[in-house]
Design a protein around this motif. Structure first.
Motif, PDB file in Angstrom:
ATOM      1  N   ARG A  96      -8.361  13.983 -12.707  1.00  0.00           N
ATOM      2  CA  ARG A  96      -8.229  13.769 -11.258  1.00  0.00           C
ATOM      3  C   ARG A  96      -9.327  12.858 -10.715  1.00  0.00           C
ATOM      4  O   ARG A  96      -9.092  12.038  -9.828  1.00  0.00           O
ATOM      5  CB  ARG A  96      -8.240  15.116 -10.529  1.00  0.00           C
ATOM      6  N   GLU A  99      -8.439   9.290 -11.636  1.00  0.00           N
ATOM      7  CA  GLU A  99      -7.353   8.839 -10.749  1.00  0.00           C
ATOM      8  C   GLU A  99      -7.909   8.422  -9.400  1.00  0.00           C
ATOM      9  O   GLU A  99      -7.566   7.355  -8.863  1.00  0.00           O
ATOM     10  CB  GLU A  99      -6.326   9.956 -10.549  1.00  0.00           C
ATOM     11  N   ARG A 121       0.255   8.512 -12.768  1.00  0.00           N
ATOM     12  CA  ARG A 121       0.624   9.768 -12.100  1.00  0.00           C
ATOM     13  C   ARG A 121       2.012  10.233 -12.508  1.00  0.00           C
ATOM     14  O   ARG A 121       2.247  11.434 -12.708  1.00  0.00           O
ATOM     15  CB  ARG A 121       0.517   9.587 -10.586  1.00  0.00           C
TER      16      ARG A 121
END
Length: 375
Positions: A96, A99, A121
């Motif tokens: 995460r 990202e 994703r």
């Protein structure tokens, strides 16, 4: 070794290959017109027709369907990500935080990073137990020294907004560097996007693209280098900033000079004045950078041509190299022409600086990097 699925997600297209590192791809394909009701899939050379694909997740689900059982026992998914800023200098397993960092870098690559992230994703959802690895185009250029990376802007402003030379096509350059015995190279990556990189001791020390892929050479639709006052001049003439950006990135380069962005079409029209000028400007800009990098890296051993135009247009290679004989760069005409279409590196030079054509393989490099970090 288990295979790696290599994904290159664009804004409206998706390229993919299934590769066991060190081997040719066992499957590959292309999905175009993502976001429409008529997305089209071409898998292993076969047209699979059209169907709706409203977003990248739908397109990637179609890709997984086409790949079928070949995805059993997958090692990882390797994603091409254009911009890694200064944070990402090697392949990175995505979580995460990664990202979020890729998303934060999107203003530096607004046409690329959002699409790359959409692919990550989507496959995180579709393949939740498979490691997702980001391989960054900018990573190879993390070794560029400050003297080459720094723009002469107010220091605090540049630092606050991340303004510096990052460079692109790094995955291609890293692959090509591994295919050549010499350690000091000039790599001409010439495709629709084009750049030149100076490599010293197998490390990037300068490259023609900068903060974005707009700087440097004349490209298919990008202007490359120009006076920084040109955008201000056009805006004072009544164009908006968005219009100027669109002109410089999508309507300039070969398209602006000759009316066509594909080098093959420009070459077919080379007897027309505008097309001839476009070819001459294109080659001249490349020669200027070659000369600059010969000065930047003493002991340059080899000049390498790669990517679609660099590998396949022997006349362009001759146009670039013919005026450089006094610098030790000269071509064997027969070897230069015979190098077109080859799948292995070819030597085409006759001077003290070796001249090579090296077919690039970014997908193989991404697969190898993803496998190395996961395995």
């Amino acid at each position: 070794m288990k295979p790696v699925l290599v994904v290159n997600a664009g804004s409206s297209s998706l390229k993919y290959q299934l590769i066991e590192p060190g081997s040719p791809p066992s499957a590959k394909g292309l999905i175009e017109e993502i976001g429409s009701a008529q997305a089209r899939l071409r898998h292993d050379g076969e047209d699979r027709g059209t169907r709706p694909a409203e977003d990248h997740e739908a397109a990637l689900a179609w890709m997984l369907e086409a790949l079928g059982d070949t995805l059993d026992d997958l090692l990882a998914v390797g994603h091409r990500v254009v911009h890694g800023g200064t944070r990402f200098t090697e392949p990175t397993v995505v979580d995460r935080d990664v990202e979020a960092a890729i998303e934060q870098l999107s203003p530096l690559a607004p046409l690329h990073n959002p699409a790359n992230l959409a692919g990550i994703r989507a496959l995180t959802t579709l393949l939740p137990t498979t490691p997702q690895v980001a391989v960054f185009d900018t990573a190879f250029h993390a070794t560029i020294p400050a003297v080459a990376a720094t723009y002469a802007l107010p220091r605090e402003l540049a630092e606050a907004h991340g303004v510096r030379r990052y460079g692109f096509h790094g995955t291609s350059c890293q692959y090509v560097t591994g295919q050549v015995d010499a350690e000091n190279l000039i790599i001409c990556h010439l495709g629709n996007g084009a750049s030149i990189t100076a490599v010293e001791n197998n490390r990037s020390v300068d490259t023609s693209m900068g903060l974005s892929p707009l700087e440097g050479l004349v490209m298919g639709t990008r202007s490359g280098d120009l006076d920084p006052a040109v955008p201000f001049h056009l805006m004072r003439a009544g164009l908006s900033a968005a219009e100027v950006e669109d002109i410089l990135t999508k309507r300039s380069g070969l398209r602006g000079l000759a009316g066509a962005s594909d080098m093959r079409e420009v070459r077919e029209r080379q007897d027309e004045p505008h097309a001839r000028l476009a070819l001459d400007v294109y080659a001249y800009r490349i020669r200027k950078y070659i000369g600059a990098y010969l000065a930047a890296v003493p002991g340059m051993q080899a000049l390498v041509f790669t990517a679609g135009v660099g590998e396949n247009d022997h006349r362009l290679r001759q146009e670039i190299c013919a005026p450089l004989a006094h610098l030790g760069i000269a071509l064997n005409a027969d070897a230069n022409e015979a190098a077109v279409g080859r799948s292995e590196p070819a030597t085409i030079g006759t001077g003290p600086i070796e001249v090579l054509v090296v077919p690039t393989n970014e997908e193989a490099e991404i697969a190898a990097q993803a496998a190395a970090i996961v395995g």
